[in-house]
Every structure is written in structure tokens, then in C-alpha cells.
Enzyme design. Structure first.
Site, PDB file in Angstrom:
ATOM      1  CE  LYS A  36      -4.488  -1.619   1.213  1.00  0.00           C
ATOM      2  NZ  LYS A  36      -5.738  -1.479   1.918  1.00  0.00           N
ATOM      3  CE  LYS A  79      -6.123  -7.900  -1.700  1.00  0.00           C
ATOM      4  NZ  LYS A  79      -6.937  -7.648  -0.557  1.00  0.00           N
ATOM      5  CE  LYS A 127     -13.220  -3.080   0.006  1.00  0.00           C
ATOM      6  NZ  LYS A 127     -12.192  -2.644   0.955  1.00  0.00           N
TER       7      LYS A 127
HETATM    8  N1  AQP Z   1      -9.487 -11.048  -3.593  1.00  0.00           N
HETATM    9  C1  AQP Z   1      -9.969 -11.463  -2.436  1.00  0.00           C
HETATM   10  N2  AQP Z   1     -10.321 -12.758  -2.273  1.00  0.00           N
HETATM   11  C2  AQP Z   1     -10.824 -13.205  -1.097  1.00  0.00           C
HETATM   12  N3  AQP Z   1     -11.023 -12.380  -0.030  1.00  0.00           N
HETATM   13  C3  AQP Z   1     -10.704 -11.078  -0.155  1.00  0.00           C
HETATM   14  N4  AQP Z   1     -10.781 -10.035   0.688  1.00  0.00           N
HETATM   15  C4  AQP Z   1     -10.311  -8.937   0.076  1.00  0.00           C
HETATM   16  N5  AQP Z   1      -9.935  -9.226  -1.178  1.00  0.00           N
HETATM   17  C5  AQP Z   1     -10.161 -10.556  -1.354  1.00  0.00           C
HETATM   18  C6  AQP Z   1     -11.331 -10.106   2.041  1.00  0.00           C
HETATM   19  O1  AQP Z   1     -12.405  -9.179   2.118  1.00  0.00           O
HETATM   20  C7  AQP Z   1     -12.486  -8.674   3.439  1.00  0.00           C
HETATM   21  C8  AQP Z   1     -12.632  -7.187   3.416  1.00  0.00           C
HETATM   22  O2  AQP Z   1     -11.457  -6.606   2.884  1.00  0.00           O
HETATM   23  P1  AQP Z   1     -10.994  -5.175   3.369  1.00  0.00           P
HETATM   24  O3  AQP Z   1     -12.042  -4.202   3.072  1.00  0.00           O
HETATM   25  O4  AQP Z   1     -10.579  -5.249   4.779  1.00  0.00           O
HETATM   26  O5  AQP Z   1      -9.744  -4.791   2.548  1.00  0.00           O
HETATM   27  P2  AQP Z   1      -8.646  -5.593   1.837  1.00  0.00           P
HETATM   28  O6  AQP Z   1      -8.359  -6.909   2.463  1.00  0.00           O
HETATM   29  O7  AQP Z   1      -7.472  -4.679   1.689  1.00  0.00           O
HETATM   30  O8  AQP Z   1      -9.409  -5.854   0.475  1.00  0.00           O
HETATM   31  P3  AQP Z   1      -9.325  -5.065  -0.841  1.00  0.00           P
HETATM   32  O9  AQP Z   1     -10.525  -5.423  -1.657  1.00  0.00           O
HETATM   33  O10 AQP Z   1      -8.007  -5.310  -1.475  1.00  0.00           O
HETATM   34  O11 AQP Z   1      -9.458  -3.570  -0.404  1.00  0.00           O
HETATM   35  P4  AQP Z   1      -8.535  -2.334  -0.691  1.00  0.00           P
HETATM   36  O12 AQP Z   1      -8.319  -2.347  -2.173  1.00  0.00           O
HETATM   37  O13 AQP Z   1      -9.396  -1.181  -0.216  1.00  0.00           O
HETATM   38  O14 AQP Z   1      -7.287  -2.514   0.088  1.00  0.00           O
HETATM   39  C9  AQP Z   1     -11.240  -9.164   4.166  1.00  0.00           C
HETATM   40  O15 AQP Z   1     -11.603 -10.266   4.963  1.00  0.00           O
HETATM   41  C10 AQP Z   1     -10.335  -9.604   3.070  1.00  0.00           C
HETATM   42  O16 AQP Z   1      -9.476 -10.655   3.473  1.00  0.00           O
END
Ligand code: AQP
Length: 331
Positions: free
Chosen positions: A114, A196, A199
Site C-alpha cells: 500500500k 488478488k 477494490k
Molecule cells: N481477492 C480477495 N479474495 C478473497 N477475499 C478477499 N478479501 C479482500 N480481497 C479478497 C477479504 O475481504 C475482506 C474485506 O477486505 P478489506 O475491506 O478489509 O480490505 P482488503 O483486504 O485490503 O481488500 P481489498 O478489496 O483489497 O481492499 P482495498 O483495495 O481497499 O485494500 C477481508 O476479509 C479480506 O481478506
């Protein structure tokens, strides 16, 4: 009577929830609500590690709550709330931060990723984020944390911090276990299937959002990167196809092997069309529920206010014990 296990999880309200968030986390949340005491949080303070437009952020946060409800979480059975409404999260975060080593935080791969993506704003919140996450979990004496695989490292750190605190100050926190789905713990980007699905990915074709329209879903899946083998097989050498099989499997309940045998001898074109159909079928009721909830702001407000009240009481019980253990004068 045996104490019901406590489940805690959350998502950061940034952008919109993806199919990865749903399959990796939310799908299990719904499953766990049956037999556990569950708290599902919108971890809005975590989103502040990246700059947000305040007006937009407010809207996204409320939209996330509606998305939680639309994905089937029952607000009667679960405590659904905003992290910022329960100030004990930040209080415990400070205390745990004083029991976490900089060396431990330096090892967190998400911080490295990040901070590379946000070079103009590598703030200290981004660095200490895993401590706040540990506080989120430990505040409720959580036993199980249903998250995707990307959160494994943060959960390991949470366990280490809990064990250290218990050793230093006396048994206070259960050591939480991670709970990931057997298949689908890491849904991959549609454009770079070795990364992965995220979002915050700038390439919109990489992610399927729970809010995507049917046309968009079809387009994104059609454009999903595959390979030239033209064999539908569930193997690491074909990450794009493997990812689509995973999505298909998680949304239909068929095993990966069943999906493979269903499409034996069939081409990628047909498989992609059917996968898009599976996703659309899943998203249709979700969308309808979402729109119904968004038309009812009073209900949304009731859910998060009730949730915060219930969470606050549990959090305060833990904090009374933590303050006592640390030698802070009780209020
Ligand atoms: N690609 C993924 N596959 C399975 N699980 C996923 N999670 C995130 N991406 C995947 C799970 O979703 C939950 C919420 O995620 P978060 O909002 O805490 O943020 P994150 O893990 O950082 O997910 P993102 O989508 O990648 O968000 P951004 O882009 O904002 O950083 C968690 O349980 C995560 O494991």
C-alpha cells in the site's frame, strides 16, 4: 452453559465491495451467524489511511452497510456497526501499539504494497493499521475471524500481540483463529490472475463489484485474461481459468472438480458466458435487496445505532479489564 464463540470481521468502506470480498469473507459471515455471536463492522477508521473525500466517504460508508444487509446478514442475529462509533477501538489500539514492535510492523507485506501504491501519503496510520485491526478483534474477545487469505499475516500478528499481552499482564484475550473458505480465500484479478482482486485496483476490468450491472459483468468476464491451452482445468499453470472455476464453484456450491467435468471438452467462450450467468444470477437478488435498503435510511440508521450500542457495552467490559490489568485508574 457453554459460551458461544465470538466472531468478528469487517471491511473497509472504500470504493465498492468486490466479489472477492464477498467470497473470501461475507459469504462465511452469513454462514457463521447461525451458531455464533457475530460482530460485523464497517471499519471506517481503516479507510482513513488513504485520503477520502468526506462527502463521498459518508455515502460509501452507508452504502457498505446496505451491502452487508443485502448480502443476507441479519441485523437481529448479528451486531452490525461502524468502527468509529465505538471509541474503545482506538483506545485499545494505543495500548496494544505500546506492546507491538516496530520490527513486527515492518514485516507486514500489505504496508509495503500500500505504501508503494500511495507514495505521496505514506502516513503513520498505514504503518500502524495492523495494530488497530488487532484491537478490533481483541476488543470483543473474538475466537474466530472470517477473512480472506490476504489478512493471514495481520491475524498472525494479532495472535502474537494477544499472547504477549496475556503473558505480561495476565490472561485477558482468547487467541483468535483465522477462518477462511476452503476454496475462494483469494479471488484473483480478472486482468492479472496472479494478483488478488482488490477494490482499489485502478483497472476496473480487474474486479467484479457487487454493484456492477449485468452488462458490465458480461463484459468483464468476457475480457478476463486466460491462456492458450483451451482446456478447462483447475491448476496453477492456468491461473485465469482456475480463478473463474473458483468463482463458479463458490457461487453455485459445485466443487471445482464438478465444474471441470461439466465443461470437459467445451471452449472458453461458453465457459465464460455461463460463468457470467452464474454471477448475474447471484447479483440479481443482491441488487434488489440493496436498492430496498437504500430506500430506507431510517432502517439503516436504526441498524447501526443499535449495533453500536450493543458493541459499546461489550467493548467497555473488555476495556475495564484491560485498564485494570495495565494499572490505569478506573473512571
Ligand atoms: N481477492 C480477495 N479474495 C478473497 N477475499 C478477499 N478479501 C479482500 N480481497 C479478497 C477479504 O475481504 C475482506 C474485506 O477486505 P478489506 O475491506 O478489509 O480490505 P482488503 O483486504 O485490503 O481488500 P481489498 O478489496 O483489497 O481492499 P482495498 O483495495 O481497499 O485494500 C477481508 O476479509 C479480506 O481478506
Amino acid at each position: 452453559m457453554k459460551r458461544k464463540k465470538v466472531v468478528f470481521s469487517g471491511a473497509q468502506p472504500t470504493g465498492s465491495l468486490t466479489l472477492g470480498n464477498y467470497i473470501g469473507a461475507l459469504q462465511n459471515w452469513k454462514f457463521l451467524e447461525k451458531e455464533h455471536n457475530c460482530l460485523y463492522c464497517i471499519v471506517d477508521l481503516h479507510s482513513l489511511t488513504v485520503r477520502q473525500d468526506p462527502e463521498e466517504f459518508r455515502k460509501i460508508s452507508l452504502s457498505f452497510l446496505a451491502q452487508y444487509l443485502a448480502s443476507g446478514l441479519d441485523p437481529e442475529k448479528n451486531i452490525i456497526f461502524f468502527q468509529s462509533h465505538v471509541p474503545q477501538h482506538t483506545e485499545l489500539s494505543w495500548i496494544l501499539g505500546c506492546n507491538t514492535y516496530v520490527g513486527e510492523l515492518n514485516r507486514m507485506t500489505q504496508f509495503k504494497d500500500k505504501s508503494e501504491r500511495n507514495r505521496d501519503n505514506v502516513n503513520s496510520g498505514l504503518f500502524t493499521y495492523p495494530v488497530l485491526m488487532a484491537a478490533d478483534i481483541l476488543l470483543y474477545k473474538t475466537d474466530l475471524v472470517p477473512v480472506g487469505e490476504d489478512q493471514k499475516q495481520h491475524l498472525e500478528l494479532t495472535r502474537d500481540i494477544a499472547a504477549r499481552f496475556n503473558n505480561l499482564y495476565g490472561e485477558t484475550f482468547p487467541i483468535p483463529e483465522i477462518y477462511t473458505p476452503k476454496i475462494g480465500a483469494k479471488i484473483m484479478s480478472l486482468q492479472e490472475p496472479t494478483k488478488k482482486m482488490s477494490k482499489s485496483d485502478e483497472n476496473l476490468n480487474s474486479t467484479i463489484l457487487l454493484m456492477d450491472s449485468e452488462d458490465i459483468v458480461v463484459k468483464k468476464i468476457k475480457r478476463a485474461v486466460t491462456d492458450s491451452e483451451n482446456v478447462i482445468a483447475y491448476r496453477d499453470e492456468q491461473p485465469g481459468i482456475k480463478n473463474l472455476i473458483t468463482i463458479y464453484s463458490c457461487l453455485t456450491g459445485l466443487s471445482a472438480e464438478e465444474v471441470v467435468s461439466k465443461y470437459e471438452g467445451k471452449g472458453y467462450g461458453m465457459f465464460k458466458t455461463d460463468t457470467a450467468e452464474v454471477v448475474i444470477e447471484f447479483l440479481r437478488p443482491f441488487r434488489k435487496n440493496y436498492e430496498d435498503y437504500m430506500r430506507n435510511p431510517d432502517f439503516i440508521e436504526k441498524v447501526y445505532k443499535t449495533g453500536a450500542q450493543r458493541a459499546y457495552e461489550l467493548a467497555e467490559d473488555t476495556m475495564i479489564l484491560v485498564r485494570e490489568r495495565m494499572g490505569l485508574i478506573q473512571k
